[in-house]
Design a protein around this motif. Structure first.
Motif, PDB file in Angstrom:
ATOM      1  N   TRP A   1       0.834  -1.211   0.000  1.00 62.77           N
ATOM      2  CA  TRP A   1       0.000   0.000   0.000  1.00 62.77           C
ATOM      3  C   TRP A   1       0.870   1.262   0.000  1.00 62.77           C
ATOM      4  O   TRP A   1       0.637   2.202  -0.770  1.00 62.77           O
ATOM      5  N   VAL A   2       1.909   1.252   0.841  1.00 65.70           N
ATOM      6  CA  VAL A   2       2.788   2.427   0.914  1.00 65.70           C
ATOM      7  C   VAL A   2       3.464   2.678  -0.438  1.00 65.70           C
ATOM      8  O   VAL A   2       3.538   3.815  -0.911  1.00 65.70           O
TER       9      VAL A   2
ATOM     10  N   VAL B   1       0.949   4.260  -2.761  1.00 61.75           N
ATOM     11  CA  VAL B   1       0.717   5.670  -2.459  1.00 61.75           C
ATOM     12  C   VAL B   1       1.856   6.546  -2.989  1.00 61.75           C
ATOM     13  O   VAL B   1       1.628   7.632  -3.516  1.00 61.75           O
ATOM     14  N   LEU B   2       3.074   6.039  -2.829  1.00 59.23           N
ATOM     15  CA  LEU B   2       4.229   6.874  -3.166  1.00 59.23           C
ATOM     16  C   LEU B   2       4.676   6.688  -4.614  1.00 59.23           C
ATOM     17  O   LEU B   2       5.683   7.249  -5.029  1.00 59.23           O
ATOM     18  N   TRP B   3       3.940   5.902  -5.377  1.00 59.44           N
ATOM     19  CA  TRP B   3       4.383   5.582  -6.735  1.00 59.44           C
ATOM     20  C   TRP B   3       4.321   6.812  -7.644  1.00 59.44           C
ATOM     21  O   TRP B   3       3.582   7.751  -7.398  1.00 59.44           O
TER      22      TRP B   3
ATOM     23  N   THR C   1       8.234   1.617   7.873  1.00 54.26           N
ATOM     24  CA  THR C   1       7.482   1.740   6.623  1.00 54.26           C
ATOM     25  C   THR C   1       6.633   3.007   6.645  1.00 54.26           C
ATOM     26  O   THR C   1       6.529   3.714   5.645  1.00 54.26           O
ATOM     27  N   PHE C   2       6.037   3.292   7.789  1.00 54.50           N
ATOM     28  CA  PHE C   2       5.124   4.432   7.821  1.00 54.50           C
ATOM     29  C   PHE C   2       5.826   5.756   8.091  1.00 54.50           C
ATOM     30  O   PHE C   2       5.257   6.812   7.845  1.00 54.50           O
TER      31      PHE C   2
ATOM     32  N   LEU D   1       5.886   7.594   4.969  1.00 52.36           N
ATOM     33  CA  LEU D   1       4.606   8.246   4.654  1.00 52.36           C
ATOM     34  C   LEU D   1       4.384   9.470   5.522  1.00 52.36           C
ATOM     35  O   LEU D   1       3.788  10.450   5.093  1.00 52.36           O
TER      36      LEU D   1
ATOM     37  N   PHE E   1       6.554  12.033   3.701  1.00 53.20           N
ATOM     38  CA  PHE E   1       6.324  12.245   2.270  1.00 53.20           C
ATOM     39  C   PHE E   1       4.855  12.155   1.872  1.00 53.20           C
ATOM     40  O   PHE E   1       4.526  12.339   0.719  1.00 53.20           O
TER      41      PHE E   1
ATOM     42  N   ARG F   1      -0.276  13.248  -0.479  1.00 56.92           N
ATOM     43  CA  ARG F   1      -0.741  12.071  -1.207  1.00 56.92           C
ATOM     44  C   ARG F   1      -1.823  11.311  -0.455  1.00 56.92           C
ATOM     45  O   ARG F   1      -2.412  10.380  -0.981  1.00 56.92           O
ATOM     46  N   LEU F   2      -2.031  11.666   0.782  1.00 53.19           N
ATOM     47  CA  LEU F   2      -2.992  10.929   1.608  1.00 53.19           C
ATOM     48  C   LEU F   2      -4.107  11.857   2.060  1.00 53.19           C
ATOM     49  O   LEU F   2      -3.924  13.073   2.141  1.00 53.19           O
TER      50      LEU F   2
END
Lengths: 385, 534
Positions: free
Chosen positions: A363-364, A367-369, B110-111, B114, B117, B121-122
């Motif tokens: 999923w991450v 999202v970052l693709w 991993t998070f 996010l 970055f 995007r979220l």
């Protein structure tokens, strides 16, 4: 009925051998392209903004990828304690070099763009290069040494002494393995850059990937020849082994023997799939890099990494760390693992958490693709590295 | 002093662990504070909270990477420097480390990408979930590492197997729910919360003194002081629980913390200040408060707490018992298949004390033939140096009480809406907060020292002496890596502090150039806006 007895001890040992293989391959496939990108960084990108593009292709995800390495260490500790103890203390200085290099990596990512000074940034770029290239090289050299056998002895209380030295780690064959590891990861990283960048950088990455794939095919071929021809000897257990035995590396007999690393292929021809995947993966990468395709190259590149590492694993099975000076002390899947109970409990943990990890990691990435170019960096100046 | 591998390996482990522990508590606490602030942002929709998250997030990031970088060393050092320990306990000790990776590291690592970055995007809620994932990951990580560490302090749910020469799990449940591990976890984690709270209070106070970023400083102060006050209270209460557990399991650690050379009639007095003398084995000088020690350590008025000398006498007996275990183990190892049931039974009966026999190895090759003097010397080697224990503990506790006081003061002023009073009239309180920023780190390091140095000479309490756990390395190798790590870590620490200071000076507006169009509510433009962007 005790819960852990649901699965046979010997079956669990094999499951853990497969799982550790998956962890190491997971590490090489994910963190592998980060290391490849880091190794290419100073050569493929010249201006500051180009370097930021390259760094940001891996900037947001390298940290999760590196956990495969940490998890690999933890899992070896839990599943094969003697392997953890003997390999890391035996390869002591090499491990120090790897750690020192890898420590630079997180810091380089985070601190590089925190100051505009060109010297500051260029220093961190070289730190990133070091943190990527050195581990890639040393891991390969280490695998080469494992294939040759490591000069360690065990006494009656399983205390280890090591007869080797740091410089003894480097021989023509181990250097070849080191170079293969570097070229493999550089190829993988180059393919990643082809997917995640545009224009000049992507073009240079195609070129770099092509050379790396060519080099990889050559080195894998020569390495394979050295093993097949018996130049690199293998190990073989000569006594009866009970796969359900308690851990005790000293309870068997083993010998060094030319061609022993080829025995598994003779017994189970299906294992030839591993080296074939290694070659096909690199060949496919090489050919597709000449086309405009992007995503399929990555599949081939991953297949190459998988095949090359699996080749080492299946050649050696059941050995995991042979001893060149006291072959009967070699560690094998059967006699170096943790207890039945620990292997089972750990398996439960893996079965619960690994799927969760794979789902959120995917999923991450989703999202970052997207392509990263100079415009993205300028637009996201405040968040990009 | 002659250098040996054991001392150098200990020094190296202590050094790398203490450096690692400079970054970890702040990460643990700040991750929760970030998630809390972001929750407020999502619930209220007020931009200022987002800007707070971004500002404190920048400092979090600078700190976080060094936690990650130095943590890498920790993971592999057991195998590198403590190979025999690793082989001896891997069946038990490896599992929590591996699960830490599976459950915690992956989540936070991993998070965290996010978190930095993923802003554009979220959705708000997705980003909030990522932030909480980082916070949970960090805290779970502390849980698993302290389960591993707790087992070294109080090895439950495992027994020694003479055929494999190692400790093996008998009950995974007992390892997980080890009371020592649980007590350490809550104590350590709340210490991390206090560290982060004091950090935020101190920096906010500095902005208030400067009259900059007041909107953000006040809100940060409010949230940090509430969080910090609750944590500071629990860190002391839970620390007391740790002391209680120590009395149940590590009586020597407790006795040295108290510099209590002899068992006193219950309830024991508490030494506030003392001058312990290792030579004469008594305190040259001491100020005592009656009853207190007995209450803390036993929760009763009539349970005795054994003193150092009495504990050494108990070690004497266990060393002799251990020698019998050691002797039968040698015979079993020589021919495991043929070892008689009688021999194995002798071993089993004394196996609990096997570790004590190893204490004799520095004095004699054959523990069975040890003289009374040798047994005595080995028994006294179970006493850690008393004065560092005594004072490290007191510095930690003094800091702990000071944190309660300071956070309470700020909690009072911010909840009463009277922070202006501090800025206008009681500026000295703000100065105190600024100068107190380093204190939680001192307290954390002292706490680590008490827990780990106080465990000596054991690497696994009563099971395996530290001297036995070491790898077969040369002095030169360990010295080289020790110097290497010190140089590398110190350089990185200096860079880290410089960057922290730089970004604190820049302040929220330009911290990471977060707000594309700064909202008008912010205080007057600061000189920091002149700082060039990244």
């Amino acid at each position: 009925m005790v819960l852990h007895e649901l699965i046979d001890y010997s079956t669990l040992k094999v499951i853990w051998w497969l799982l550790l293989g998956i962890l190491l391959i997971g590490f090489a496939v994910t963190d592998g392209f980060d290391m490849g990108v880091g190794t290419l960084l100073p050569f493929i990108a010249e201006t500051d903004i180009e370097r930021r593009v390259v760094i940001n292709t891996i900037g947001a995800t390298w940290e999760g990828n590196q956990v495969w390495f940490i998890l690999g260490g933890g899992a070896i500790f839990a599943a094969w304690p003697p392997l953890y103890a003997i390999s890391f203390s035996g390869f002591y200085l090499a491990m120090f070099v790897v750690l020192a290099a890898m420590i630079l990596r997180p810091v380089a990512f985070k601190y590089r763009s925190k100051r505009p000074d060109p010297n500051w940034r260029s220093s961190w770029d070289w730190a990133l290069f070091t943190g990527s290239f050195v581990p890639a090289l040393v891991f390969g050299v280490a695998v080469g040494n494992v294939l040759l056998g490591v000069p360690f002895r065990l006494d009656n209380e399983l205390r280890m002494t090591y007869d080797g030295s740091f410089f003894g780690l480097f021989s023509p064959f181990t250097l070849l393995c080191g170079l293969l590891s570097v070229t493999m990861l550089v190829m993988h990283g180059a393919v990643w850059l082809v997917m995640r960048t545009t224009g000049e950088i992507a073009a240079r990455a195609r070129k770099a990937g092509t050379f790396a794939a060519l080099g990889g095919i050559l080195l894998f071929g020569v390495g394979g020849y050295l093993v097949v021809s018996g130049y690199v000897e293998g190990f073989r257990i000569t006594s009866e082994v009970d796969p359900n035995m308690q851990a005790n590396p000293l309870a068997k007999q083993a010998v060094v023997e030319g061609g022993a690393w080829m025995r598994n292929y003779a017994d189970y021809p299906v294992l030839w799939l591993a080296p074939i995947m290694g070659f096909l993966g690199m060949l496919g990468t090489l050919l597709l890099l000449q086309t405009r395709l992007e995503m399929p190259i990555f599949a081939f590149s991953k297949m190459a990494v998988f095949g090359i590492i699996a080749t080492v694993g299946v050649s050696m099975f059941p050995f995991i760390l042979p001893s060149s000076v006291q072959p009967e002390a070699s560690l094998t899947v059967w006699d170096a693992s943790s207890t039945h109970r620990t292997l089972f409990n750990m398996l439960v943990a893996v079965v619960i958490f690994l799927p969760i990890i794979l789902v959120y990691t995917a999923w991450v990435y989703k999202v970052l693709w997207g392509k990263i170019d100079e415009e993205t960096i300028e637009r996201d100046n405040h968040t990009a590295y | 002093m002659e250098l040996n591998v054991v001392d150098l390996s200990r020094l190296q482990f202590a050094m790398t662990a203490m450096y690692h522990f400079l970054f970890v508590p702040l990460t643990i606490g700040l991750s929760i504070l970030l998630a809390t602030m972001e929750t407020v942002y999502v619930m209220t929709g007020r931009e200022i909270w987002k800007r707070m998250v971004k500002f404190w997030g920048t400092l979090f990031g600078i700190n976080f990477v060094l936690g990650v970088a130095t943590g890498l060393t920790m993971e592999f050092q057991f195998g590198m420097n403590w190979a025999y320990f690793s082989q001896y306990v891997g069946d038990v000790f490896g599992a929590p480390l591996a699960i830490e990776g599976l459950m915690a590291f992956f989540l936070e690592a991993t998070f965290v990408g996010l978190f930095f970055f993923g802003w554009d995007r979220l959705t708000k809620r997705q980003h909030l979930a990522a932030t909480w994932a980082v916070a949970f990951g960090t805290n779970f990580s502390a849980l698993w590492i302290l389960i591993a560490n707790g087992w070294m302090q109080h090895p439950v749910g495992a027994e020694f197997n003479p055929d494999t020469m190692r400790m093996e799990v008998t009950s995974f449940y007992e390892v997980l729910f080890n009371p020592v591990a649980q007590a350490k976890f809550v104590h350590t984690v709340s210490a991390g919360y206090v560290t982060a709270a004091m950090f935020m209070i101190g920096i906010s106070a500095w902005y208030m003194l400067q009259g900059r970023h007041l909107q953000i400083a006040k809100r940060s102060m409010a949230i940090a002081s509430a969080f910090g006050f609750a944590s500071a209270l629990s860190v002391v209460v839970l620390g007391d629980e740790s002391g209680y557990e120590a009395n149940l399991n590590q009586k020597m650690k407790l006795a040295t913390i108290e510099a209590m050379w002899h068992t006193e009639p219950a309830p024991a007095a508490f030494n506030v200040v003392a001058l312990p003398d290792m030579e004469t084995r008594e305190n040259i000088f001491a100020i005592e408060v009656p009853y207190v020690m007995g209450l803390i350590a036993t929760r009763s008025l009539d349970t005795e707490i054994p003193g150092i000398t009495e504990l050494v006498e108990r070690s004497n007996d266990r060393i002799r018992q251990g020698a019998i275990a050691w002797n039968s183990l040698q015979k079993i190892r020589e021919n495991p298949a043929e070892a008689s049931e009688e021999l194995r039974e002798t071993f089993r009966q004394n196996a609990d004390s096997l570790g004590y026999a190893y204490l004799l190895l520095p004095y004699t090759d054959n523990p069975m033939e040890a003289t009374t003097e040798q047994v005595d010397a080995a028994a006294w080697s179970t006493v850690p140096n008393v004065w560092p224990m005594f004072y490290a503990f007191r510095i930690m506790v003094a800091c702990g009480f000071f944190f309660i006081l300071l956070t309470a003061v700020f909690f009072y002023y911010s909840s009463a809406g009277r922070l202006e009073t501090l800025i206008e009239k009681r500026r000295w309180i703000l100065h105190v907060a600024v100068w107190s920023i380093p204190l939680p780190w001192i307290a954390c390091e002292m706490g680590w020292f008490v827990a780990e140095y106080g465990r000596q000479p054991w690497i696994i309490e009563s099971m395996l002496p530290t001297t036995v756990g070491v790898s077969s390395l040369s002095v030169a190798e360990v010295l080289l890596t020790l110097v290497g790590f010190v140089a590398l870590y110190s350089t990185l620490l200096v860079i880290e502090i410089a960057l922290m200071i730089k970004y604190i000076k820049i302040g929220p507006e330009d911290g990471e150039k977060i707000a594309p169009n700064p909202p008008p509510s912010v205080s007057a433009p600061s000189p920091a806006s002149a700082v060039p962007a990244e």
